[in-house]
Design a protein around this motif. Structure first.
Motif, PDB file in Angstrom:
ATOM      1  N   ALA A  80     -11.461  30.479   8.915  1.00  0.00           N
ATOM      2  CA  ALA A  80     -11.258  29.360   8.001  1.00  0.00           C
ATOM      3  C   ALA A  80     -12.244  29.477   6.851  1.00  0.00           C
ATOM      4  O   ALA A  80     -13.242  30.187   6.946  1.00  0.00           O
ATOM      5  N   GLY A  81     -11.939  28.775   5.766  1.00  0.00           N
ATOM      6  CA  GLY A  81     -12.839  28.790   4.617  1.00  0.00           C
ATOM      7  C   GLY A  81     -12.390  29.757   3.533  1.00  0.00           C
ATOM      8  O   GLY A  81     -11.306  30.337   3.609  1.00  0.00           O
ATOM      9  N   VAL A  82     -13.239  29.922   2.531  1.00  0.00           N
ATOM     10  CA  VAL A  82     -12.846  30.682   1.335  1.00  0.00           C
ATOM     11  C   VAL A  82     -12.864  32.194   1.530  1.00  0.00           C
ATOM     12  O   VAL A  82     -12.235  32.925   0.775  1.00  0.00           O
ATOM     13  N   VAL A  83     -13.596  32.673   2.521  1.00  0.00           N
ATOM     14  CA  VAL A  83     -13.657  34.116   2.739  1.00  0.00           C
ATOM     15  C   VAL A  83     -12.574  34.494   3.758  1.00  0.00           C
ATOM     16  O   VAL A  83     -12.556  33.935   4.856  1.00  0.00           O
ATOM     17  N   PRO A  84     -11.663  35.407   3.420  1.00  0.00           N
ATOM     18  CA  PRO A  84     -10.623  35.780   4.386  1.00  0.00           C
ATOM     19  C   PRO A  84     -11.236  36.205   5.725  1.00  0.00           C
ATOM     20  O   PRO A  84     -12.120  37.056   5.772  1.00  0.00           O
ATOM     21  N   GLY A  85     -10.769  35.553   6.806  1.00  0.00           N
ATOM     22  CA  GLY A  85     -11.278  35.867   8.141  1.00  0.00           C
ATOM     23  C   GLY A  85     -12.632  35.277   8.445  1.00  0.00           C
ATOM     24  O   GLY A  85     -13.173  35.510   9.526  1.00  0.00           O
ATOM     25  N   GLY A  86     -13.190  34.515   7.526  1.00  0.00           N
ATOM     26  CA  GLY A  86     -14.546  33.996   7.693  1.00  0.00           C
ATOM     27  C   GLY A  86     -14.603  32.707   8.504  1.00  0.00           C
ATOM     28  O   GLY A  86     -13.658  32.348   9.218  1.00  0.00           O
ATOM     29  N   PHE A  87     -15.711  32.014   8.364  1.00  0.00           N
ATOM     30  CA  PHE A  87     -15.964  30.789   9.128  1.00  0.00           C
ATOM     31  C   PHE A  87     -16.211  29.641   8.159  1.00  0.00           C
ATOM     32  O   PHE A  87     -16.800  29.829   7.084  1.00  0.00           O
ATOM     33  N   PHE A  88     -15.782  28.440   8.585  1.00  0.00           N
ATOM     34  CA  PHE A  88     -15.977  27.251   7.757  1.00  0.00           C
ATOM     35  C   PHE A  88     -16.620  26.160   8.593  1.00  0.00           C
ATOM     36  O   PHE A  88     -16.146  25.837   9.682  1.00  0.00           O
ATOM     37  N   CYS A  89     -17.704  25.597   8.099  1.00  0.00           N
ATOM     38  CA  CYS A  89     -18.332  24.468   8.781  1.00  0.00           C
ATOM     39  C   CYS A  89     -17.827  23.182   8.154  1.00  0.00           C
ATOM     40  O   CYS A  89     -18.075  22.913   6.971  1.00  0.00           O
ATOM     41  N   PRO A  90     -17.097  22.371   8.955  1.00  0.00           N
ATOM     42  CA  PRO A  90     -16.460  21.179   8.400  1.00  0.00           C
ATOM     43  C   PRO A  90     -17.429  20.035   8.122  1.00  0.00           C
ATOM     44  O   PRO A  90     -17.071  19.087   7.435  1.00  0.00           O
ATOM     45  N   CYS A  91     -18.635  20.118   8.653  1.00  0.00           N
ATOM     46  CA  CYS A  91     -19.536  18.969   8.504  1.00  0.00           C
ATOM     47  C   CYS A  91     -19.901  18.706   7.049  1.00  0.00           C
ATOM     48  O   CYS A  91     -19.798  17.583   6.578  1.00  0.00           O
ATOM     49  N   HIS A  92     -20.329  19.749   6.343  1.00  0.00           N
ATOM     50  CA  HIS A  92     -20.677  19.564   4.931  1.00  0.00           C
ATOM     51  C   HIS A  92     -20.156  20.703   4.062  1.00  0.00           C
ATOM     52  O   HIS A  92     -20.614  20.899   2.950  1.00  0.00           O
ATOM     53  N   GLY A  93     -19.256  21.495   4.610  1.00  0.00           N
ATOM     54  CA  GLY A  93     -18.573  22.492   3.789  1.00  0.00           C
ATOM     55  C   GLY A  93     -19.341  23.768   3.513  1.00  0.00           C
ATOM     56  O   GLY A  93     -19.426  24.203   2.361  1.00  0.00           O
ATOM     57  N   SER A  94     -19.895  24.390   4.556  1.00  0.00           N
ATOM     58  CA  SER A  94     -20.479  25.720   4.364  1.00  0.00           C
ATOM     59  C   SER A  94     -19.454  26.782   4.757  1.00  0.00           C
ATOM     60  O   SER A  94     -18.719  26.624   5.737  1.00  0.00           O
ATOM     61  N   HIS A  95     -19.441  27.850   3.975  1.00  0.00           N
ATOM     62  CA  HIS A  95     -18.513  28.955   4.212  1.00  0.00           C
ATOM     63  C   HIS A  95     -19.322  30.207   4.532  1.00  0.00           C
ATOM     64  O   HIS A  95     -20.312  30.503   3.858  1.00  0.00           O
ATOM     65  N   PHE A  96     -18.853  30.946   5.536  1.00  0.00           N
ATOM     66  CA  PHE A  96     -19.521  32.181   5.954  1.00  0.00           C
ATOM     67  C   PHE A  96     -18.497  33.309   5.977  1.00  0.00           C
ATOM     68  O   PHE A  96     -17.314  33.079   6.260  1.00  0.00           O
ATOM     69  N   ASP A  97     -18.949  34.522   5.731  1.00  0.00           N
ATOM     70  CA  ASP A  97     -18.023  35.654   5.815  1.00  0.00           C
ATOM     71  C   ASP A  97     -17.920  36.150   7.255  1.00  0.00           C
ATOM     72  O   ASP A  97     -18.480  35.549   8.177  1.00  0.00           O
ATOM     73  N   THR A  98     -17.206  37.252   7.462  1.00  0.00           N
ATOM     74  CA  THR A  98     -16.961  37.706   8.839  1.00  0.00           C
ATOM     75  C   THR A  98     -18.199  38.337   9.458  1.00  0.00           C
ATOM     76  O   THR A  98     -18.208  38.658  10.645  1.00  0.00           O
ATOM     77  N   ALA A  99     -19.248  38.513   8.669  1.00  0.00           N
ATOM     78  CA  ALA A  99     -20.545  38.935   9.200  1.00  0.00           C
ATOM     79  C   ALA A  99     -21.453  37.730   9.416  1.00  0.00           C
ATOM     80  O   ALA A  99     -22.633  37.885   9.738  1.00  0.00           O
ATOM     81  N   GLY A 100     -20.917  36.516   9.204  1.00  0.00           N
ATOM     82  CA  GLY A 100     -21.709  35.306   9.385  1.00  0.00           C
ATOM     83  C   GLY A 100     -22.690  35.046   8.247  1.00  0.00           C
ATOM     84  O   GLY A 100     -23.593  34.217   8.386  1.00  0.00           O
ATOM     85  N   ARG A 101     -22.477  35.708   7.109  1.00  0.00           N
ATOM     86  CA  ARG A 101     -23.387  35.496   5.968  1.00  0.00           C
ATOM     87  C   ARG A 101     -22.897  34.313   5.146  1.00  0.00           C
ATOM     88  O   ARG A 101     -21.706  34.212   4.829  1.00  0.00           O
TER      89      ARG A 101
END
Ligand code: FES
Length: 127
Positions: A80-101
């Motif tokens: 989820a989130g802006v990076v394809p395959g990445g991670f999205f934190c719904p609490c305040h909108g942080s986006h991480f890539d597939t390396a968790g950066r």
């Protein structure tokens, strides 16, 4: 510290398995070559917490991350989130890539990589 063994043989490519280690969620991400290439193409000077993709895993196709947002501790959502395959934190909108950066949002640091080792091609020991 307690160690947790995980069989990774049945985690499909592009899927994240979530396990518990010491009461915390850990993401085990089986990355495709496309996702690996996507992260390795990133110029790390553009990152808030600059780290090479290659420095964050022992084998490129497996990314192991503690699933706790470095902002205020929510559990990010995989794929989820802006990076394809990445991670999205719904609490305040942080986006991480597939390396968790961290790529966007208030998180100050990348997701943490826990200590782990491969005991063989199908098993991972976390801790
Ligand atoms: Fe994840 Fe705030 S806890 S963005």
């Amino acid at each position: 510290a307690a160690k947790t063994e995980v069989n990774i043989a049945n985690i499909p490519e592009n899927k994240v398995q979530i396990i518990k280690w010491q009461g915390r969620p850990v993401f085990i991400y089986h990355r495709s070559q496309e996702l690996i290439d996507q992260e390795r193409a990133m110029n790390i000077v553009e990152l808030r917490d600059p780290e090479e993709d290659s420095a964050r895993s022992k084998r490129p196709e497996w990314m192991v991350l503690i699933g706790i947002c470095t902002h205020l501790g929510c559990v990010p959502i995989p794929n989820a989130g802006v990076v394809p395959g990445g991670f999205f934190c719904p609490c305040h909108g942080s986006h991480f890539d597939t390396a968790g950066r961290v790529r966007k949002g208030p998180a100050p640091k990348n997701l943490v990589v826990p200590p782990y080792q491969f005991t063989d091609d199908q098993n991972l020991l976390i801790g």
